[in-house]
Design a protein around this motif. Structure first.
Motif, mmCIF file in Angstrom:
data_model
loop_
_atom_site.group_PDB
_atom_site.id
_atom_site.type_symbol
_atom_site.label_atom_id
_atom_site.label_comp_id
_atom_site.label_asym_id
_atom_site.label_seq_id
_atom_site.Cartn_x
_atom_site.Cartn_y
_atom_site.Cartn_z
ATOM 1 N N GLY A 90 0.756 -1.239 0.000
ATOM 2 C CA GLY A 90 0.000 0.000 0.000
ATOM 3 C C GLY A 90 0.789 1.293 0.000
ATOM 4 N N PHE A 91 2.106 1.204 -0.012
ATOM 5 C CA PHE A 91 2.909 2.428 -0.032
ATOM 6 C C PHE A 91 2.881 3.041 -1.431
ATOM 7 C CE2 PHE A 91 4.459 0.536 3.798
ATOM 8 C CZ PHE A 91 4.925 1.576 4.586
ATOM 9 N N LYS A 92 2.989 4.353 -1.465
ATOM 10 C CA LYS A 92 3.031 5.111 -2.716
ATOM 11 C C LYS A 92 4.337 5.899 -2.758
ATOM 12 C CE LYS A 92 -1.428 4.367 -3.671
ATOM 13 N NZ LYS A 92 -1.597 2.954 -3.471
ATOM 14 N N ILE A 93 4.872 6.042 -3.964
ATOM 15 C CA ILE A 93 6.096 6.826 -4.138
ATOM 16 C C ILE A 93 5.747 8.307 -4.100
ATOM 17 C CG2 ILE A 93 7.948 7.419 -5.757
ATOM 18 C CD1 ILE A 93 7.800 4.468 -6.747
ATOM 19 N N GLU A 94 6.453 9.043 -3.235
ATOM 20 C CA GLU A 94 6.217 10.478 -3.105
ATOM 21 C C GLU A 94 7.268 11.288 -3.863
ATOM 22 O OE1 GLU A 94 3.646 11.955 -1.608
ATOM 23 O OE2 GLU A 94 2.782 10.034 -1.011
ATOM 24 N N THR A 95 8.542 10.945 -3.669
ATOM 25 C CA THR A 95 9.626 11.708 -4.285
ATOM 26 C C THR A 95 10.919 10.898 -4.227
ATOM 27 O OG1 THR A 95 10.732 13.861 -4.333
ATOM 28 C CG2 THR A 95 10.328 12.921 -2.174
ATOM 29 N N ILE A 96 11.917 11.369 -4.977
ATOM 30 C CA ILE A 96 13.251 10.761 -4.940
ATOM 31 C C ILE A 96 14.224 11.814 -4.423
ATOM 32 C CG2 ILE A 96 15.125 9.725 -6.268
ATOM 33 C CD1 ILE A 96 13.042 8.621 -8.190
ATOM 34 N N ARG A 97 15.063 11.407 -3.478
ATOM 35 C CA ARG A 97 16.043 12.310 -2.862
ATOM 36 C C ARG A 97 17.443 11.888 -3.325
ATOM 37 N NH1 ARG A 97 16.568 11.753 3.613
ATOM 38 N NH2 ARG A 97 17.270 9.692 3.038
ATOM 39 N N ASN A 98 18.236 12.852 -3.749
ATOM 40 C CA ASN A 98 19.632 12.618 -4.157
ATOM 41 C C ASN A 98 19.776 11.556 -5.237
ATOM 42 O OD1 ASN A 98 20.383 14.433 -2.131
ATOM 43 N ND2 ASN A 98 20.505 12.792 -0.623
ATOM 44 N N ASN A 99 18.752 11.400 -6.066
ATOM 45 C CA ASN A 99 18.756 10.406 -7.131
ATOM 46 C C ASN A 99 19.055 9.001 -6.606
ATOM 47 O OD1 ASN A 99 18.294 9.641 -9.790
ATOM 48 N ND2 ASN A 99 20.469 9.730 -10.297
ATOM 49 N N MET A 100 18.756 8.751 -5.317
ATOM 50 C CA MET A 100 19.079 7.455 -4.722
ATOM 51 C C MET A 100 17.962 6.919 -3.837
ATOM 52 S SD MET A 100 21.243 5.125 -4.565
ATOM 53 C CE MET A 100 22.240 4.000 -3.678
ATOM 54 N N ASP A 101 17.409 7.768 -2.971
ATOM 55 C CA ASP A 101 16.437 7.332 -1.972
ATOM 56 C C ASP A 101 15.025 7.710 -2.401
ATOM 57 O OD1 ASP A 101 18.551 6.516 -0.260
ATOM 58 O OD2 ASP A 101 18.735 8.571 0.475
ATOM 59 N N ILE A 102 14.127 6.750 -2.353
ATOM 60 C CA ILE A 102 12.727 6.988 -2.698
ATOM 61 C C ILE A 102 11.924 7.130 -1.417
ATOM 62 C CG2 ILE A 102 10.682 6.013 -3.800
ATOM 63 C CD1 ILE A 102 12.562 4.539 -5.717
ATOM 64 N N LEU A 103 11.193 8.233 -1.283
ATOM 65 C CA LEU A 103 10.299 8.418 -0.150
ATOM 66 C C LEU A 103 8.980 7.735 -0.486
ATOM 67 C CD1 LEU A 103 9.481 9.653 2.586
ATOM 68 C CD2 LEU A 103 8.750 11.693 1.302
ATOM 69 N N LEU A 104 8.582 6.805 0.386
ATOM 70 C CA LEU A 104 7.328 6.083 0.231
ATOM 71 C C LEU A 104 6.442 6.388 1.430
ATOM 72 C CD1 LEU A 104 9.405 3.052 -0.592
ATOM 73 C CD2 LEU A 104 7.533 3.598 -2.108
ATOM 74 N N THR A 105 5.147 6.559 1.188
ATOM 75 C CA THR A 105 4.204 6.783 2.273
ATOM 76 C C THR A 105 2.995 5.872 2.110
ATOM 77 O OG1 THR A 105 3.014 8.544 1.118
ATOM 78 C CG2 THR A 105 4.862 9.209 2.525
ATOM 79 N N SER A 106 2.339 5.637 3.222
ATOM 80 C CA SER A 106 1.135 4.804 3.213
ATOM 81 C C SER A 106 0.262 5.204 4.380
ATOM 82 C CB SER A 106 1.526 3.331 3.355
ATOM 83 O OG SER A 106 0.384 2.520 3.538
ATOM 84 N N ASP A 107 -1.030 4.917 4.269
ATOM 85 C CA ASP A 107 -1.844 5.091 5.463
ATOM 86 C C ASP A 107 -1.788 3.768 6.231
ATOM 87 O OD1 ASP A 107 -4.740 3.727 5.307
ATOM 88 O OD2 ASP A 107 -4.150 4.368 3.292
ATOM 89 N N SER A 108 -1.710 3.884 7.549
ATOM 90 C CA SER A 108 -1.474 2.711 8.388
ATOM 91 C C SER A 108 -2.579 1.664 8.254
ATOM 92 C CB SER A 108 -1.282 3.117 9.848
ATOM 93 O OG SER A 108 -2.354 3.886 10.316
ATOM 94 N N LEU A 109 -3.812 2.084 8.107
ATOM 95 C CA LEU A 109 -4.915 1.132 7.988
ATOM 96 C C LEU A 109 -4.790 0.287 6.726
ATOM 97 C CD1 LEU A 109 -7.578 -0.014 8.997
ATOM 98 C CD2 LEU A 109 -8.746 1.882 7.866
ATOM 99 N N SER A 110 -4.527 0.923 5.588
ATOM 100 C CA SER A 110 -4.384 0.174 4.329
ATOM 101 C C SER A 110 -3.228 -0.811 4.400
ATOM 102 C CB SER A 110 -4.162 1.123 3.155
ATOM 103 O OG SER A 110 -5.289 1.924 2.945
ATOM 104 N N THR A 111 -2.102 -0.362 4.950
ATOM 105 C CA THR A 111 -0.946 -1.249 5.054
ATOM 106 C C THR A 111 -1.256 -2.418 5.979
ATOM 107 O OG1 THR A 111 0.648 0.465 4.517
ATOM 108 C CG2 THR A 111 1.470 -1.401 5.793
ATOM 109 N N ALA A 112 -1.905 -2.154 7.104
ATOM 110 C CA ALA A 112 -2.263 -3.239 8.018
ATOM 111 C C ALA A 112 -3.160 -4.261 7.325
ATOM 112 C CB ALA A 112 -2.944 -2.681 9.266
ATOM 113 N N GLU A 113 -4.159 -3.779 6.621
ATOM 114 C CA GLU A 113 -5.092 -4.689 5.948
ATOM 115 C C GLU A 113 -4.405 -5.494 4.853
ATOM 116 O OE1 GLU A 113 -8.249 -1.996 4.864
ATOM 117 O OE2 GLU A 113 -9.300 -2.377 6.753
#
Length: 182
Positions: free
Chosen positions: A152-175
């Motif tokens: 359930g995580f979604k890509i938000e942005t890339i930092r330093n052309n290396m690290d991808i910021l991923l976010t999710s809502d806790s309920l969706s990830t739990a399910e």
């Protein structure tokens, strides 16, 4: 959650026990008692990926720093011999849980332990009225990226052309974690 009367913590504990593992909260006491083994575990993996990510070994301060609510949201999965197989050091950042360090011992990768860890973290966040999870993942860590996206995580942005910021809502990830494990 889909079934608010269901004990997701007991489910995780039971499933892990049936596979020869146990999940433990890394509170201040656990960290102090196990600092040497935790540091050893982390530094073995950091050395394994030193050439790929430029990681260096960590010192005691890294593990003992005062991140907000770190002792409430960090976990280790250990085997029946008490050996750390997976570690997730997390803290609260404003209205989200940030997963700082998620590491799995080489022989336990792709074993499903990460789903249990994510389920435990997401449920604990949800129970504490925290609806967002976030983490950075190296863009060439395909296995982890696929897992996070499936959970359930979604890509938000890339930092330093290396690290991808991923976010999710806790309920969706739990399910999604629960459905993929059960």
């Amino acid at each position: 959650m889909t079934n608010i009367n269901f004990d997701y913590h007991k489910f995780v504990d039971s499933k892990l026990a049936s596979e020869g593992f146990k999940i433990v909260l890394i509170d201040r006491s656990y960290m102090n008692e196990n600092l040497s083994s935790i540091k050893h575990f982390v530094n073995i993996i950091r050395n394994e990926f030193k050439k790929v990510y430029g990681w260096e070994e960590e010192n005691d301060e890294y593990f003992l720093n005062p991140l907000v609510d770190k002792w409430k949201y960090s976990y280790a999965i250990i085997n029946n011999s008490g050996i750390i197989c997976m570690l997730s050091i997390n803290s609260r950042y404003n209205e989200c849980i940030h997963l700082h360090t998620v590491l799995v011992k080489k022989e336990y990768r792709n074993s499903g332990l990460s789903k249990y860890m994510l389920l435990k973290t997401a449920v604990t966040a949800y129970e504490n009225d925290i609806n967002k999870l976030e983490l950075y993942c190296q863009k060439n860590n395909n296995g982890a990226l696929i897992l996070y996206l499936r959970m359930g995580f979604k890509i938000e942005t890339i930092r330093n052309n290396m690290d991808i910021l991923l976010t999710s809502d806790s309920l969706s990830t739990a399910e999604l974690c629960y459905k993929s494990i059960s």
